[in-house]
Motif scaffolding. Structure first.
Motif, PDB file in Angstrom:
ATOM      1  N   SER A 172      -6.373  16.595   2.939  1.00  0.00           N
ATOM      2  CA  SER A 172      -5.010  16.513   2.420  1.00  0.00           C
ATOM      3  C   SER A 172      -4.205  15.651   3.386  1.00  0.00           C
ATOM      4  CB  SER A 172      -4.405  17.899   2.250  1.00  0.00           C
ATOM      5  OG  SER A 172      -4.144  18.470   3.498  1.00  0.00           O
ATOM      6  N   ILE A 173      -3.864  14.484   2.894  1.00  0.00           N
ATOM      7  CA  ILE A 173      -3.110  13.535   3.708  1.00  0.00           C
ATOM      8  C   ILE A 173      -1.637  13.902   3.572  1.00  0.00           C
ATOM      9  CG2 ILE A 173      -2.595  11.085   4.022  1.00  0.00           C
ATOM     10  CD1 ILE A 173      -5.525  11.580   4.429  1.00  0.00           C
ATOM     11  N   PRO A 174      -0.947  14.087   4.667  1.00  0.00           N
ATOM     12  CA  PRO A 174       0.469  14.454   4.526  1.00  0.00           C
ATOM     13  C   PRO A 174       1.244  13.346   3.823  1.00  0.00           C
ATOM     14  CG  PRO A 174      -0.096  14.014   6.815  1.00  0.00           C
ATOM     15  CD  PRO A 174      -1.368  13.995   6.045  1.00  0.00           C
ATOM     16  N   LYS A 175       2.131  13.759   2.958  1.00  0.00           N
ATOM     17  CA  LYS A 175       2.977  12.785   2.269  1.00  0.00           C
ATOM     18  C   LYS A 175       3.966  12.209   3.272  1.00  0.00           C
ATOM     19  CE  LYS A 175       1.994  13.149  -2.250  1.00  0.00           C
ATOM     20  NZ  LYS A 175       0.575  13.413  -2.030  1.00  0.00           N
ATOM     21  N   LYS A 176       4.260  10.961   3.084  1.00  0.00           N
ATOM     22  CA  LYS A 176       5.196  10.366   4.030  1.00  0.00           C
ATOM     23  C   LYS A 176       6.603  10.882   3.754  1.00  0.00           C
ATOM     24  CE  LYS A 176       6.073   6.278   1.278  1.00  0.00           C
ATOM     25  NZ  LYS A 176       6.331   4.867   1.276  1.00  0.00           N
ATOM     26  N   LYS A 177       7.310  11.062   4.803  1.00  0.00           N
ATOM     27  CA  LYS A 177       8.700  11.487   4.685  1.00  0.00           C
ATOM     28  C   LYS A 177       9.493  10.648   5.659  1.00  0.00           C
ATOM     29  CE  LYS A 177       7.566  15.959   3.777  1.00  0.00           C
ATOM     30  NZ  LYS A 177       6.598  16.200   4.817  1.00  0.00           N
ATOM     31  N   ARG A 178      10.747  10.561   5.420  1.00  0.00           N
ATOM     32  CA  ARG A 178      11.487   9.678   6.308  1.00  0.00           C
ATOM     33  C   ARG A 178      11.507  10.228   7.721  1.00  0.00           C
ATOM     34  NH1 ARG A 178      16.999   8.174   4.828  1.00  0.00           N
ATOM     35  NH2 ARG A 178      16.780   7.183   6.855  1.00  0.00           N
ATOM     36  N   ALA A 179      11.412  11.517   7.839  1.00  0.00           N
ATOM     37  CA  ALA A 179      11.546  12.086   9.175  1.00  0.00           C
ATOM     38  C   ALA A 179      10.208  12.263   9.898  1.00  0.00           C
ATOM     39  CB  ALA A 179      12.249  13.430   9.085  1.00  0.00           C
TER      40      ALA A 179
ATOM     41  N   LEU B 138      -5.627   9.951   8.323  1.00  0.00           N
ATOM     42  CA  LEU B 138      -6.307   8.937   7.536  1.00  0.00           C
ATOM     43  C   LEU B 138      -7.555   8.451   8.272  1.00  0.00           C
ATOM     44  CD1 LEU B 138      -5.315   8.063   4.808  1.00  0.00           C
ATOM     45  CD2 LEU B 138      -4.386   6.001   5.837  1.00  0.00           C
ATOM     46  N   GLU B 139      -7.429   8.302   9.570  1.00  0.00           N
ATOM     47  CA  GLU B 139      -8.563   7.866  10.384  1.00  0.00           C
ATOM     48  C   GLU B 139      -9.689   8.904  10.299  1.00  0.00           C
ATOM     49  OE1 GLU B 139      -8.447   4.993  12.010  1.00  0.00           O
ATOM     50  OE2 GLU B 139     -10.365   5.105  13.057  1.00  0.00           O
ATOM     51  N   LYS B 140      -9.297  10.158  10.364  1.00  0.00           N
ATOM     52  CA  LYS B 140     -10.271  11.247  10.266  1.00  0.00           C
ATOM     53  C   LYS B 140     -10.992  11.209   8.925  1.00  0.00           C
ATOM     54  CE  LYS B 140      -8.476  14.957  13.159  1.00  0.00           C
ATOM     55  NZ  LYS B 140      -7.570  16.099  13.105  1.00  0.00           N
ATOM     56  N   PHE B 141     -10.221  10.932   7.909  1.00  0.00           N
ATOM     57  CA  PHE B 141     -10.781  10.874   6.561  1.00  0.00           C
ATOM     58  C   PHE B 141     -11.831   9.772   6.449  1.00  0.00           C
ATOM     59  CE2 PHE B 141     -10.255   8.488   2.523  1.00  0.00           C
ATOM     60  CZ  PHE B 141     -10.926   9.358   1.699  1.00  0.00           C
ATOM     61  N   TYR B 142     -11.498   8.592   6.967  1.00  0.00           N
ATOM     62  CA  TYR B 142     -12.467   7.490   6.905  1.00  0.00           C
ATOM     63  C   TYR B 142     -13.706   7.822   7.738  1.00  0.00           C
ATOM     64  CZ  TYR B 142      -9.179   4.404   4.547  1.00  0.00           C
ATOM     65  OH  TYR B 142      -8.343   3.842   3.633  1.00  0.00           O
ATOM     66  N   ARG B 143     -13.457   8.446   8.865  1.00  0.00           N
ATOM     67  CA  ARG B 143     -14.567   8.802   9.738  1.00  0.00           C
ATOM     68  C   ARG B 143     -15.524   9.774   9.016  1.00  0.00           C
ATOM     69  NH1 ARG B 143     -16.374   6.776  14.692  1.00  0.00           N
ATOM     70  NH2 ARG B 143     -18.443   7.610  14.388  1.00  0.00           N
ATOM     71  N   ALA B 144     -14.929  10.748   8.356  1.00  0.00           N
ATOM     72  CA  ALA B 144     -15.750  11.737   7.646  1.00  0.00           C
ATOM     73  C   ALA B 144     -16.534  11.069   6.527  1.00  0.00           C
ATOM     74  CB  ALA B 144     -14.866  12.838   7.088  1.00  0.00           C
ATOM     75  N   THR B 145     -15.900  10.128   5.862  1.00  0.00           N
ATOM     76  CA  THR B 145     -16.584   9.405   4.794  1.00  0.00           C
ATOM     77  C   THR B 145     -17.759   8.611   5.353  1.00  0.00           C
ATOM     78  OG1 THR B 145     -14.460   9.217   3.680  1.00  0.00           O
ATOM     79  CG2 THR B 145     -16.230   7.830   2.861  1.00  0.00           C
ATOM     80  N   TYR B 146     -17.502   7.950   6.472  1.00  0.00           N
ATOM     81  CA  TYR B 146     -18.573   7.173   7.097  1.00  0.00           C
ATOM     82  C   TYR B 146     -19.734   8.067   7.509  1.00  0.00           C
ATOM     83  CZ  TYR B 146     -21.046   4.687  10.810  1.00  0.00           C
ATOM     84  OH  TYR B 146     -22.013   4.149  11.597  1.00  0.00           O
ATOM     85  N   ASP B 147     -19.390   9.179   8.131  1.00  0.00           N
ATOM     86  CA  ASP B 147     -20.439  10.109   8.573  1.00  0.00           C
ATOM     87  C   ASP B 147     -21.279  10.578   7.394  1.00  0.00           C
ATOM     88  OD1 ASP B 147     -19.642   9.870  11.134  1.00  0.00           O
ATOM     89  OD2 ASP B 147     -18.473  11.730  11.187  1.00  0.00           O
ATOM     90  N   SER B 148     -20.598  10.883   6.316  1.00  0.00           N
ATOM     91  CA  SER B 148     -21.302  11.356   5.139  1.00  0.00           C
ATOM     92  C   SER B 148     -22.205  10.265   4.565  1.00  0.00           C
ATOM     93  CB  SER B 148     -20.286  11.813   4.101  1.00  0.00           C
ATOM     94  OG  SER B 148     -20.943  12.251   2.958  1.00  0.00           O
ATOM     95  N   MET B 149     -21.736   9.035   4.595  1.00  0.00           N
ATOM     96  CA  MET B 149     -22.557   7.925   4.094  1.00  0.00           C
ATOM     97  C   MET B 149     -23.827   7.794   4.918  1.00  0.00           C
ATOM     98  SD  MET B 149     -19.621   5.063   3.475  1.00  0.00           S
ATOM     99  CE  MET B 149     -20.697   3.677   3.204  1.00  0.00           C
TER     100      MET B 149
END
Lengths: 413, 822
Positions: free
Chosen positions: A173-180, A190-201
């Motif tokens: 779950s990527i946090p939604k951007k907020k102004r604050a 996001l980096e973690k997400f890509y990393r996990a995808t790579y690991d899984s591949m």
């Protein structure tokens, strides 16, 4: 798959005795398609037997068994194929020596330590023959992998000519951007997400044997993933990824869910990369069918009755048939579908047997598993076939124009 | 140790009896004759032990075996070992008991004298009734003789029993009632032997007799029998009529508690070859841990589950109750699944693990909690300015983000310091015209590519009202995010690029202008303000404005917006004219209406979410984002209040995970200020206590405790299709959108088609496929079986009861939920 021996029965009887040896994962799909209920299999397996009633000790012996198949358990994502069967009398080899008739045993197709086994079929159809031949021909293999992703979700899949298998789903779950909010947190995740995808591949793909690795996503996620994959591979010195970097295909699709893969398979822009894969051919045929249906040119039909009628008339140009029809538990259904294909081919048409294990087949299954594209438009193909008439509701259009507006309001507000 | 014994071995096997671990092992140990005998005796023994607890089959069998298949002594021994279930001390007989004991003892002392000369096998056997008093050699002789007799009797006819009784009669020379009893006992034993396997001469009459005898015996208590046996042997040995009084006295104390017998045998107990404790307790390999062993022993002293069942079954068939119970019986339709039994040894199959579990649910609370500092909602509402949520839509590069950046800057929500900073940063990467957009576009991806990806909300306030902006992405790949944005808003600002050819490309060639407007219509946006953006690039020409206006009006009317639902404002996001403070240039003379903020204020007055009715409706909250602090002790959910109000201290339930949490605090606005209340239409963050973050997803709904939101996998809806390339068929894969929820789904069934203009009118009862611009009632199911979406039907909630479906990157239809099926 290896075909070690084939003995065919007298001509026209349709009987055949095959000795086969499964070799790789794709063979499981072939076997799943050719071994039907009531076929007989002779195989060896080690059985554990208790020495005596009261003893806890048991000995295992390698036994030759001949069983009649009762049911099948197939889990494509785990490459697990198991048949349940009951022992029968053996007149062909010396199986079932110490085993009584009528006992239940399972036959587990193991691709890691394969034993050859013998398959006795009463209905050895040309379809089965074709499947066996294809399975024995290794050059025709088309293993692909695909990663379809969007922000926070990626699906890691393997594609072969029979199926699209979802191996793993990465969900963050990527946090939604907020102004604050702190933007660093977002990038971290996001980096973690890509990393996990790579690991899984890396875990699920064998890059050396794959023909192609599709990375597809809406927007620029697939491109980012490709960059990240290369980066991670360099960092981790993963040679198999780096050596095969030319196999990656970065593609665009509209969604990060599995449907996205089909979009890529039928996209003409990627056609040259993906040509010759049975899967993409089937996606094309299905798309063609839907196109005709959309145009409403009365050339596309689905449903058992309609197809049977069209086949009798010899009007079918392309028959789409789900493999569920081909390996149904009911012998009559199997016979009928074989007959149908024969009819179509005799009339100069094509028959596409679509695996129900990929998304196109799934879609086709929902349409009764049978569909066709006709050579000429026949608007009244379904006339007299349906029991309940399609009643055109009474046209009471004059019921007041002002009332229509109210109803519209009801819908939109 | 070998498993079978020759008769020669019998003489000394008594010393070699091992400790048995279970019944089977013991059964194996027995030879055929013994086994057969055991089979006869065991049920009787079991029946007698019914009143006792803690025994198991093995100990009973071992005991019978040790007593050389004499039921009586075995029973005594067992009864001594195990407690009676409900001890009923009969103190009245204590005097008699004492007498009996005394006498029995005196007799026991005499027995060894006679037992040295055993000749008749049966007598041996009878004598072995008190074999504890005899030596081991004697026992083995007894047994050998007995086995011989067994063999012999196997081949003889049933006359044997008669012979034997004669012998007995001869020895006793008495004809008392007691004698007749022993007679039956003797004949019974003889008959028993005849039932050995191999001797097939046993007639049915024999069996019946045995049964009768067995029943007869079983009606007596075992002490009774013990005394009888004992007394009988004593009778033989002494051959003295004077013993009759003894016998009678023993008979008189038939009903004395077991202790009488126990006392008798206490002496003989010591002559056991094997250690009593070891033999009759469970085998426990590790004796170092006494406590563990004790525990294990204790466990085995309780009735086993089997025993419980057996006892229950016995209780169930007590004759007087059977009738009642039969009357209570009722037939149940439960189908017995008669699956074929598979051979064992299948355990080596490593079946792949099961599917992932379904949605995890928690226990939801039912009792609402009170707010911490309750405030008067009515008076609070009076102090509130009208509030409006609006979303900014439009084709990619129509200037949505820049327009919003400009707006925020002009109303003072963003200070000029930040704008100057962004200006500098954007110049560095050569995108200086994007600096205003960067107010909303914060991620590196968005800034580098110049494309908005995700929605971004921001609050601002004017003198007349308060607003929440939702900035939506325009790129077609990010329409899902735009849908999330649209579903949060009540009013839309449609940004139209008025530059040469820019409008046309955004409008005609599958641009997002049309799709966004359609989505807005489908998701219930009430009013659209068309911001005619980038008018500065066409020198504020009125003709351009009018051209676009007329072309758009046709489209709006086509999809159902009337002129009263539309307003048109010429402006320029980049330069700021027509937004708020910056006046129109002098060349623009044809538009005299309010500027963008002015128009928004007008609409806010009309469509404000603030109203008195909020107190009457239940609190429903749609979750857009979930975060938690590093320790996961509290969770922050952000989203929009769909209806009702909430105050800190009240409890809410999150669906579909059904977890109830207390709202700790409410954070408002851009800088997360703590507030006392959140009312309908507010974008707030709720800090929750004790929530399971991992089970909350974007798109979930929350409601006040006591209000349930059903969640569903399948639902029926009225579907209106837009322009389609391919028809919709059963099984067509689609993506479903409801608020922030995005899930793959497919059409399960096309039910019937309806009139687009009048949804209650059925056109065709049977639909094979659904083409463009059609309306039909369809069943939709989710592909992922582990996911459920909390849903309202359209009647329950006008906004949350709507879904949008997309396929291959195009919005293909909008649906109103009619009913939830599963």
């Amino acid at each position: 798959m290896k075909l070690l021996k084939r003995v065919e029965g007298s001509k026209g009887s349709g009987k055949a005795i095959l000795t086969l040896q499964a070799q790789d994962k794709e063979d499981l799909f072939t076997l799943y398609n050719i071994i039907n209920k009531d076929d007989e299999v002779i195989f060896k397996r080690s059985l554990k037997t208790k020495v005596s009633d009261g003893d806890k000790k048991s000995v295992s012996r390698l036994e030759k068994l001949r069983v009649k198949i009762i049911s099948c358990d197939f889990k494509p994502q785990d490459f697990y194929l198991k048949y349940k069967g009951v022992t029968v009398e053996d007149d062909y080899s010396n199986a079932n020596q110490d085993i009584p008739i009528g006992k239940f045993y399972s036959f587990n197709v193991d691709i890691d330590y394969p034993y050859p086994f013998t398959l006795i079929k009463d209905d050895y159809t040309p379809y089965v023959d074709k499947l066996v031949k294809e399975a024995c021909d290794i050059s025709g293999r088309s293993d692909m992998a695909a990663v379809v992703l969007q922000e926070g979700i990626s699906h890691i899949c393997l594609i072969n000519s029979f199926s699209t298998v979802l191996k793993h789903k990465v969900e963050y779950s990527i946090p939604k951007k907020k102004r604050a909010t702190d933007i660093m947190k977002f990038d971290d995740k996001l980096e973690k997400f890509y990393r996990a995808t790579y690991d899984s591949m890396v875990r699920h793909f064998n890059f050396d044997t794959l023909k192609c690795v599709i990375l597809c996503s809406p927007g620029f996620y697939s491109k980012t993933l490709f960059d990240k994959v290369m980066k991670y591979a360099q960092e981790g010195k993963n040679k198999s990824v780096l050596d095969n970097s030319s196999k990656f295909l970065v593609a665009h699709c509209s969604t990060g869910y599995l449907q996205g893969i089909d979009e890529v398979l039928k996209d003409p822009a990627y056609k040259h990369n993906l040509e010759n894969t049975t899967n993409s051919k089937h996606v094309m045929i299905m798309d063609d069918f839907l196109d005709h249906l959309n145009k409403d040119d009365c050339k596309a039909w689905y449903g058992e009755k309609e197809i049977t009628k069209a086949a009798e008339l010899g009007y079918i140009d392309t028959l789409l048939i789900s493999d569920n029809w081909m390996h149904s538990d009911d012998v009559n259904v199997r016979r009928k579908s074989t007959q149908l294909i024969k009819e179509v081919e005799q009339a100069g048409g094509k028959a596409a047997i679509i695996s129900s294990l990929n998304s196109v087949g799934e879609e086709l299954d929902r349409l009764t598993g049978l569909a066709c594209i006709l050579k000429y438009p026949i608007p009244d193909l379904d006339e007299g076939l349906d029991d309940d008439e399609e009643e055109e509701a009474d046209e009471d259009g004059n019921e007041g124009e002002d009332k229509q507006e109210d109803d519209e309001e009801e819908y939109y507000l | 140790m070998s498993k079978f014994y020759d008769e020669d071995d019998v003489a000394d096997y008594d010393d070699e009896v091992p400790n048995f671990q279970d019944e089977d092992e013991f059964d194996d140990y027995l030879n055929d004759d013994e086994f057969e005998l055991m089979k006869q005796l065991f049920p009787q023994a079991k029946k007698e032990l019914q009143d006792y607890q803690g025994w198991d089959n093995l100990s009973v069998k071992v005991s019978i075996f040790d007593n050389n298949f004499e039921l009586g002594p075995a029973m005594v021994e067992l009864k001594r070992r195990f407690k009676k279930k409900e001890p009923k001390p009969e103190k009245k007989l204590s005097a008699l008991e004492a007498l009996a004991r005394k006498r029995a003892e005196s007799k026991l002392n005499k027995t060894p004298l006679v037992s040295t000369v055993p000749k008749v096998p049966l007598l041996d056997r009878l004598k072995s009734g008190d074999k504890q008093t005899s030596t081991a050699t004697k026992t083995s002789i007894n047994l050998a003789g007995r086995l011989q007799s067994l063999k012999k009797e196997g081949t003889t006819t049933c006359n044997d029993s008669g012979d034997q009784t004669k012998k007995i009669n001869g020895t006793t020379r008495t004809k008392s009632s007691l004698q007749s009893k022993t007679h039956t006992l003797a004949s019974r034993l003889a008959n028993l032997r005849k039932h050995k396997p191999g001797t097939e001469i046993a007639s049915t009459s024999d069996k019946e007799e045995v049964k009768k005898d067995a029943i007869h015996d079983n009606t007596r208590t075992s002490d009774n029998k013990y005394h009888r046996d004992d007394s009988w042997s004593i009778l033989n040995q002494l051959k003295n009529s004077s013993c009759f009084c003894n016998v009678n006295s023993i008979m008189a104390i038939e009903k004395t508690p077991v202790s009488a017998g126990i006392a008798d045998k206490q002496v003989s107990n010591s002559t056991f070859k094997r250690k009593h404790d070891d033999m009759f307790s469970i085998f426990y390999p590790n004796t170092n841990y006494r406590a563990v062993k004790k525990q294990a022993v204790a466990n085995f002293s309780k009735p086993s589950p089997d025993d419980v069942v057996v006892n229950k079954q016995k209780a169930a068939f007590e004759v007087d109750k059977v009738n009642e119970k039969v009357a209570d019986l009722s037939l149940n339709d439960e189908k017995t699944n008669e699956e074929p039994e598979y051979v064992t040894s299948e355990d080596d199959d490593n079946e792949p693990s099961a599917e992932e579990p379904l949605v995890k649910t928690h226990k939801k609370a039912e009792i609402p909690t009170k707010p911490k500092n309750p405030i008067d909602i009515a008076s609070y509402l009076k102090t509130k300015k009208p509030h409006l949520n609006f979303v900014v839509l439009g084709h990619v590069d129509a200037g949505k983000s820049t327009l919003m950046g400009r707006l925020l800057y002009e109303v003072g929500a963003v200070d000029s310091k930040l704008i100057r900073k962004l200006e500098k940063e954007s110049e560095i990467i050569g995108k200086s015209s994007f600096h205003l957009a960067w107010v909303m576009d914060q991620t590196a991806e968005e800034r580098n590519r110049g494309v908005t990806v995700d929605i971004c909300t921001s609050d601002f306030e004017t003198t007349k009202s308060t607003f929440t902006i939702v900035d939506a992405p325009g790129h077609r790949d990010f329409v899902p995010n735009a849908i999330t944005g649209i579903s949060q808003a009540d009013v839309a600002v449609l940004s139209v690029d008025c530059g040469t050819d820019a409008f046309e490309s955004g409008f005609n060639l599958d641009g997002q202008t049309k799709e966004h407007t359609l989505l807005a219509r489908s998701l219930g946006i009430k009013h659209i303000i068309v911001a005619m953006n980038k008018m500065d690039t066409v020198s504020w020409q009125e003709s351009r404005f009018r051209d676009i206006q007329s072309e758009l009006t046709v489209f709006f009317e086509e999809i159902g917006y009337k002129s009263k639902d539309l307003s048109w404002v010429p402006c320029s996001g980049l330069t700021g004219e027509g937004i708020f403070k910056t006046a129109y240039p002098s060349s623009q003379t044809w538009y005299q209406g309010p500027n963008l903020v002015g128009e928004l204020e007008n609409i806010a007055a009309k469509h404000s979410t603030i109203g008195e009715d909020v107190t009457k409706e239940p609190f429903v909250f749609s979750i857009l984002d979930v975060t938690s602090n590093s320790k996961k002790t509290n969770t922050i959910i952000s989203g929009k209040v769909e209806s009702g109000t909430v105050q800190p201290g009240e409890s809410i339930t999150v669906f579909p995970s059904e977890q109830s949490c207390v709202v700790d605090s409410i954070l408002h606005g851009n800088d997360s200020q703590k507030g006392d209340i959140a009312v309908r239409g507010d974008f707030v963050q709720l800090k929750l206590l004790t929530a399971f973050v991992e089970d909350i997803q974007c798109g979930d709904l929350a409601s006040i405790v006591g209000v349930d939101i059903p969640s569903s996998q399948e639902f029926t809806s009225t579907l209106l299709t837009f322009k389609l390339d391919r028809p919709l068929l059963p099984g067509t894969p689609l993506i479903l959108f409801r608020g922030a929820t995005e899930q793959p789904c497919r059409i399960k069934k096309l039910c019937y088609s309806v009139d687009k203009r009048k949804l209650s009118k059925v056109l065709k009862k049977k639909v094979k496929h659904l083409g463009s611009q059609q309306a039909a009632v369809v069943e939709i199911e989710l592909v992922q079986k582990t996911r459920r979406i909390p849903m309202f039907t359209c009647e329950q909630n006008k906004k949350l009861g709507r879904v949008v479906i997309r396929k291959e990157g195009k919005t293909v239809g909008a649906a109103l939920i009619k009913s939830l099926d599963y």
